[in-house]
Scaffold this active site. Structure first.
Site, PDB file in Angstrom:
ATOM      1  CB  CYS A 168      -0.908   0.032   1.226  1.00 17.92           C
ATOM      2  SG  CYS A 168      -1.817   1.601   1.322  1.00 17.92           S
ATOM      3  CB  CYS A 218      -1.778   4.304   4.719  1.00 19.32           C
ATOM      4  SG  CYS A 218      -3.277   3.833   3.834  1.00 19.32           S
ATOM      5  CB  SER A 219      -0.376   0.103   6.559  1.00 23.72           C
ATOM      6  OG  SER A 219      -1.373   0.663   7.398  1.00 23.72           O
ATOM      7  CB  CYS A 220      -4.735  -0.626   2.302  1.00 23.63           C
ATOM      8  SG  CYS A 220      -5.343   1.045   2.601  1.00 23.63           S
TER       9      CYS A 220
HETATM   10 CO   LIG Z   1      -3.394   2.049   2.746  1.00 19.00          CO
END
Ligand SMILES: [Co+2]
Length: 207
Positions: free
Chosen positions: A112, A115-117
């Site tokens: 991602c 962000c950190s999906c």
């Molecule tokens: Co994300």
């Protein structure tokens, strides 16, 4: 906590350390409890679920089923969320999951960049490195080099590397290749071979 104690942040903030991430989580949690959005019990329960119940072992079961059941595999590649739901796997952050298949000619890796999906229902919570800017930027720029240098995973030049950028809408998981010489193994035995990193696409599955 009162409003004045919450420091305003710039439009884009990148948490820089684990301590900072933990502090932010605590602040958010306190605020949600204060506002009556969540209870302490609910927060504890959620943390417990993602620490102890939901994790890569669920994704591994999905992969093993796909390896042993061609019709399931076709459904998984057509609609991962629906196929996982058949196994009772789904929920938060997995509303729109997509499985991408590794083949003899294509290696897939997920990221991602924003962000950190991450597909929580099949992989649990993302590892720390997945959330770091170093991974998020470099895996897109030079995936082959990063896979080799950071993960020790050599993808032959003859193979195409595809990088899939997850988002709040679409969350990818990699369907790794079934290792050779595993013909006699059951789905449960195969699932034990499948690691989180293989489903992110930074490692192969080894027999
Ligand atoms: Co994300």
């Amino acid at each position: 906590m009162t409003r004045s104690e919450i420091t305003p942040s710039p439009a884009v903030t990148v948490p820089r350390s684990e301590a900072e991430i933990a502090a932010r989580m605590k602040a958010l949690e306190a605020l949600m409890i204060e506002k009556g959005i969540m209870t302490t019990e609910a927060v504890d329960r959620l943390a417990d679920i993602y620490e102890n119940e939901v994790g890569p072992q669920l994704g591994a079961a999905v992969v093993a089923k796909a390896w042993t059941d061609p019709e399931f595999k076709a459904r998984l590649l057509a609609n991962a969320t629906e196929a996982c739901a058949e196994m009772g796997i789904g929920g938060l952050q997995g509303e729109d999951m997509v499985a991408v298949e590794n083949t003899d000619t294509v290696h897939n890796v997920i990221v991602c960049t924003l962000c950190s999906c991450y597909p929580w229902p099949v992989l649990g919570l993302p590892p720390n490195w997945y959330k770091q800017p170093a991974y998020r930027s470099r895996i897109v720029r030079e995936p082959r080099t990063m896979l080799r240098e950071e993960f020790g995973h050599d993808v032959p030049d003859s193979m195409e590397v595809r990088v899939w950028d997850s988002s709040a809408e679409l969350r990818y998981m990699v369907l790794p290749q079934r290792p050779a010489n595993t013909e006699g193994k059951s789905a449960a035995e195969l699932a034990e071979l499948v690691t989180r990193d293989a489903m992110i696409g930074v490692a192969p599955v080894r027999a």
